[in-house]
Design a protein around this motif. Structure first.
Motif, PDB file in Angstrom:
ATOM      1  N   GLY A  83     123.118  46.111 -17.164  1.00  0.00           N
ATOM      2  CA  GLY A  83     123.661  44.771 -17.359  1.00  0.00           C
ATOM      3  C   GLY A  83     124.895  44.735 -18.233  1.00  0.00           C
ATOM      4  N   PRO A  84     125.142  43.595 -18.846  1.00  0.00           N
ATOM      5  CA  PRO A  84     126.360  43.395 -19.639  1.00  0.00           C
ATOM      6  C   PRO A  84     126.516  44.397 -20.790  1.00  0.00           C
ATOM      7  N   GLU A  85     125.426  44.711 -21.467  1.00  0.00           N
ATOM      8  CA  GLU A  85     125.519  45.669 -22.580  1.00  0.00           C
ATOM      9  C   GLU A  85     125.959  47.039 -22.077  1.00  0.00           C
ATOM     10  N   GLU A  86     125.401  47.479 -20.967  1.00  0.00           N
ATOM     11  CA  GLU A  86     125.761  48.793 -20.415  1.00  0.00           C
ATOM     12  C   GLU A  86     127.192  48.781 -19.867  1.00  0.00           C
ATOM     13  N   MET A  87     127.590  47.687 -19.254  1.00  0.00           N
ATOM     14  CA  MET A  87     128.968  47.614 -18.738  1.00  0.00           C
ATOM     15  C   MET A  87     129.982  47.671 -19.868  1.00  0.00           C
ATOM     16  N   ALA A  88     129.560  47.264 -21.069  1.00  0.00           N
ATOM     17  CA  ALA A  88     130.440  47.318 -22.244  1.00  0.00           C
ATOM     18  C   ALA A  88     130.317  48.656 -22.975  1.00  0.00           C
ATOM     19  N   GLY A  89     129.557  49.592 -22.394  1.00  0.00           N
ATOM     20  CA  GLY A  89     129.412  50.917 -23.003  1.00  0.00           C
ATOM     21  C   GLY A  89     128.328  50.983 -24.067  1.00  0.00           C
ATOM     22  N   ARG A  90     127.493  49.957 -24.138  1.00  0.00           N
ATOM     23  CA  ARG A  90     126.416  49.917 -25.134  1.00  0.00           C
ATOM     24  C   ARG A  90     125.064  49.948 -24.418  1.00  0.00           C
ATOM     25  N   GLY A  91     124.062  49.393 -25.051  1.00  0.00           N
ATOM     26  CA  GLY A  91     122.748  49.307 -24.433  1.00  0.00           C
ATOM     27  C   GLY A  91     122.173  50.683 -24.139  1.00  0.00           C
ATOM     28  N   PHE A  92     121.762  50.882 -22.917  1.00  0.00           N
ATOM     29  CA  PHE A  92     121.077  52.118 -22.523  1.00  0.00           C
ATOM     30  C   PHE A  92     122.017  53.212 -22.001  1.00  0.00           C
ATOM     31  N   VAL A  93     123.321  53.048 -22.194  1.00  0.00           N
ATOM     32  CA  VAL A  93     124.285  54.038 -21.708  1.00  0.00           C
ATOM     33  C   VAL A  93     123.979  55.433 -22.262  1.00  0.00           C
ATOM     34  N   SER A  94     123.728  55.530 -23.556  1.00  0.00           N
ATOM     35  CA  SER A  94     123.472  56.845 -24.146  1.00  0.00           C
ATOM     36  C   SER A  94     122.148  57.423 -23.649  1.00  0.00           C
ATOM     37  N   ALA A  95     121.145  56.579 -23.430  1.00  0.00           N
ATOM     38  CA  ALA A  95     119.862  57.063 -22.921  1.00  0.00           C
ATOM     39  C   ALA A  95     120.003  57.584 -21.489  1.00  0.00           C
ATOM     40  N   ILE A  96     120.787  56.884 -20.676  1.00  0.00           N
ATOM     41  CA  ILE A  96     121.041  57.362 -19.308  1.00  0.00           C
ATOM     42  C   ILE A  96     121.733  58.722 -19.368  1.00  0.00           C
ATOM     43  N   GLY A  97     122.756  58.835 -20.210  1.00  0.00           N
ATOM     44  CA  GLY A  97     123.465  60.108 -20.360  1.00  0.00           C
ATOM     45  C   GLY A  97     122.562  61.218 -20.853  1.00  0.00           C
ATOM     46  N   SER A  98     121.687  60.910 -21.801  1.00  0.00           N
ATOM     47  CA  SER A  98     120.750  61.920 -22.308  1.00  0.00           C
ATOM     48  C   SER A  98     119.803  62.366 -21.209  1.00  0.00           C
ATOM     49  N   ALA A  99     119.254  61.423 -20.463  1.00  0.00           N
ATOM     50  CA  ALA A  99     118.352  61.782 -19.368  1.00  0.00           C
ATOM     51  C   ALA A  99     119.057  62.700 -18.379  1.00  0.00           C
ATOM     52  N   ALA A 100     120.272  62.335 -17.995  1.00  0.00           N
ATOM     53  CA  ALA A 100     121.028  63.165 -17.052  1.00  0.00           C
ATOM     54  C   ALA A 100     121.290  64.550 -17.619  1.00  0.00           C
ATOM     55  N   SER A 101     121.602  64.627 -18.913  1.00  0.00           N
ATOM     56  CA  SER A 101     121.888  65.939 -19.513  1.00  0.00           C
ATOM     57  C   SER A 101     120.634  66.815 -19.574  1.00  0.00           C
ATOM     58  N   PHE A 102     119.457  66.194 -19.653  1.00  0.00           N
ATOM     59  CA  PHE A 102     118.197  66.943 -19.643  1.00  0.00           C
ATOM     60  C   PHE A 102     117.749  67.278 -18.226  1.00  0.00           C
ATOM     61  N   GLY A 103     118.477  66.804 -17.223  1.00  0.00           N
ATOM     62  CA  GLY A 103     118.098  67.044 -15.830  1.00  0.00           C
ATOM     63  C   GLY A 103     117.013  66.098 -15.346  1.00  0.00           C
ATOM     64  N   VAL A 104     116.787  65.008 -16.075  1.00  0.00           N
ATOM     65  CA  VAL A 104     115.780  64.024 -15.699  1.00  0.00           C
ATOM     66  C   VAL A 104     116.391  63.068 -14.669  1.00  0.00           C
ATOM     67  N   PRO A 105     115.756  62.886 -13.519  1.00  0.00           N
ATOM     68  CA  PRO A 105     116.275  61.925 -12.550  1.00  0.00           C
ATOM     69  C   PRO A 105     116.320  60.523 -13.151  1.00  0.00           C
ATOM     70  N   VAL A 106     117.316  59.742 -12.745  1.00  0.00           N
ATOM     71  CA  VAL A 106     117.547  58.410 -13.288  1.00  0.00           C
ATOM     72  C   VAL A 106     117.479  57.392 -12.152  1.00  0.00           C
ATOM     73  N   LEU A 107     116.694  56.340 -12.366  1.00  0.00           N
ATOM     74  CA  LEU A 107     116.543  55.250 -11.407  1.00  0.00           C
ATOM     75  C   LEU A 107     116.870  53.949 -12.133  1.00  0.00           C
ATOM     76  N   VAL A 108     117.825  53.188 -11.595  1.00  0.00           N
ATOM     77  CA  VAL A 108     118.340  52.014 -12.294  1.00  0.00           C
ATOM     78  C   VAL A 108     118.366  50.799 -11.373  1.00  0.00           C
ATOM     79  N   GLY A 109     117.989  49.650 -11.922  1.00  0.00           N
ATOM     80  CA  GLY A 109     118.165  48.382 -11.232  1.00  0.00           C
ATOM     81  C   GLY A 109     119.546  47.847 -11.547  1.00  0.00           C
ATOM     82  N   VAL A 110     120.238  47.346 -10.532  1.00  0.00           N
ATOM     83  CA  VAL A 110     121.601  46.839 -10.721  1.00  0.00           C
ATOM     84  C   VAL A 110     121.747  45.555  -9.909  1.00  0.00           C
ATOM     85  N   SER A 111     122.203  44.488 -10.553  1.00  0.00           N
ATOM     86  CA  SER A 111     122.465  43.264  -9.796  1.00  0.00           C
ATOM     87  C   SER A 111     123.736  43.461  -8.975  1.00  0.00           C
ATOM     88  N   ARG A 112     123.820  42.771  -7.863  1.00  0.00           N
ATOM     89  CA  ARG A 112     124.949  42.953  -6.934  1.00  0.00           C
ATOM     90  C   ARG A 112     126.316  42.881  -7.620  1.00  0.00           C
TER      91      ARG A 112
END
Length: 175
Positions: free
Chosen positions: A114-143
């Motif tokens: 959402g808005p926090e992630e689009m601004a580079g905040r929120g769960f952005v770092s957690a998504i990046g950490s998951a990806a760096s650990f090789g953990v698959p990432v599944l995200v809900g995104v509004s159109r």
């Protein structure tokens, strides 16, 4: 920019035109995968919480795998048109995810980019950490947020249909 795991990033997103459907689907997939014994990280919408606002913009999320449940919106009073997101509550949810078993998770789920992630905040770092650990990432995104999410994922995210079986099958294949 996200870190690729191996030769490809394991990241997908779900979007639906039906209000609330993405939350229902991601929560149901998380529940099924938990029953299957998968280790999950991230947040899903707490579906048992009834919004006190007519527009439904009042939400709690459940930190995976076992909580806590955190209200991420704030009451701004009747008639307020301002964003109800509570940045402190979102930071609390992010902290709970990042200090949890993220590196050992089979799958990371985020109910909404959402808005926090689009601004580079929120769960952005957690998504990046998951990806760096090789953990698959599944995200809900509004159109309306899809272009921002696709750019964030370096155009590597796979679009999934808003279908329980399709989302569950992708998740199981990536775990």
């Amino acid at each position: 920019m996200l870190i690729k795991a191996g030769n490809r990033m394991k990241i997908a997103y779900v979007s639906s035109d039906k209000q609330g459907e993405t939350d229902l689907l991601l929560t149901a997939v998380a529940e099924q995968l938990s029953k299957d014994g998968c280790s999950l990280s991230g947040v899903v919408k707490e579906m048992n919480y009834a919004s006190s606002f007519e527009n439904g913009c009042d939400m709690k999320v459940r930190v995976l795998p076992d909580g806590p449940v955190i209200k991420i919106t704030q009451d701004l009073g009747a008639g307020s048109g301002a964003c109800r997101l509570d940045p402190g509550a979102i930071a609390n949810a992010v902290s709970n995810v990042e200090t949890g078993p993220l590196a050992q998770a089979d799958l990371f789920i985020l109910n909404k980019f959402g808005p926090e992630e689009m601004a580079g905040r929120g769960f952005v770092s957690a998504i990046g950490s998951a990806a760096s650990f090789g953990v698959p990432v599944l995200v809900g995104v509004s159109r309306p947020n899809i272009p921002a999410f696709v750019a964030f994922s370096d155009e590597l995210a796979q679009a999934l249909p808003p279908d329980f079986d399709a989302i569950l099958n992708w998740s199981r294949a990536e775990i």
